[in-house]
Scaffold this active site. Structure first.
Site, mmCIF file in Angstrom:
data_model
loop_
_atom_site.group_PDB
_atom_site.id
_atom_site.type_symbol
_atom_site.label_atom_id
_atom_site.label_comp_id
_atom_site.label_asym_id
_atom_site.label_seq_id
_atom_site.Cartn_x
_atom_site.Cartn_y
_atom_site.Cartn_z
ATOM 1 N N SER A 78 0.823 -1.199 0.000
ATOM 2 C CA SER A 78 0.000 0.000 0.000
ATOM 3 C C SER A 78 0.862 1.255 0.000
ATOM 4 O O SER A 78 1.943 1.290 0.589
ATOM 5 C CB SER A 78 -0.910 -0.015 1.236
ATOM 6 O OG SER A 78 -1.507 1.237 1.439
ATOM 7 N N SER A 79 0.362 2.311 -0.635
ATOM 8 C CA SER A 79 1.109 3.568 -0.699
ATOM 9 C C SER A 79 1.237 4.223 0.668
ATOM 10 O O SER A 79 2.169 4.987 0.912
ATOM 11 C CB SER A 79 0.424 4.533 -1.675
ATOM 12 O OG SER A 79 -0.914 4.786 -1.259
#
Length: 209
Positions: free
Chosen positions: A48-49
């Protein structure tokens, strides 16, 4: 028109079922810190960013979106099929287009989901057992020994003390204060262990005891 509508509706029904399966994968793999984390999905994309290292359920999300598209195509087929007049329906091109599109999208999505997600799923046994140990359902396995009323008391005490039901049952059995519902004798710790040894019986139909 009826045959095409029936076929489209069948694909829609399958799409709804697959959407539910994808939702289950997303829920069961949520975590690992604050979700269920009962299954681990194979990593398909970088994390995930905003949460490095997190494995997002991207294939399940892909299946969701693909099935939403299929359901939308079915709506088009339904509207186009009822738009005919007498023996003529000029909407055949859009009906045919969306039927073929539904099949192509579904075949591709199912194949990708199977190969890149389902085949690599792993059960997180440690987390699943931890959830089960805190679940009030396990008192059902003790019902044949202690009865429903006493079982309800164990569940309530477990919640109030934030202690596992197994621990409370063993504690009371060792103290000799947990009695058999029919024989009115103290229940032994060994009987508690035997009753809670294999909880798979709780997944089967019927009433225990």
């Amino acid at each position: 028109m009826a045959d095409m509508v029936d076929f489209s509706a069948s694909l829609r029904t399958l799409a709804i079922t697959l959407t539910r399966i994808a939702n289950d994968f997303r829920l069961l793999s949520s975590g690992p810190s604050t979700g269920l984390d009962e299954i681990r999905l194979p990593p398909v994309q970088p994390g995930s960013s905003i949460m490095p290292g997190k494995v997002n359920p991207v294939m399940a999300e892909m299946l969701n979106m693909a099935m939403f598209h299929v359901i939308g195509c079915d709506a088009t087929v339904a509207l186009a099929s009822q738009a005919g007049q007498l023996e003529l329906n000029v909407m055949m091109p859009v009906i045919a287009h969306h039927l073929f599109e539904m099949m192509q999208v579904m075949i591709g999505a199912i194949s990708a989901f199977t190969m890149k997600c389902v085949q690599g799923v792993q059960a997180n046994r440690k987390k699943a057992e931890a959830w089960l140990s805190r679940n009030a359902i396990i008192v059902t396995a003790l019902n044949p020994l202690i009865g429903y009323v006493e079982g309800s008391k164990l569940v309530k005490e477990s919640s109030e003390r934030d202690v596992f039901i197994r621990e409370i049952a063993m504690e009371k059995a060792e103290a000799g204060v947990l009695r058999h519902k029919d024989e009115l004798r103290p229940i032994t710790p060994e009987e508690i262990e035997r009753a809670l040894k294999d909880l798979r019986n709780l997944t089967e139909g019927g009433i225990v005891g």
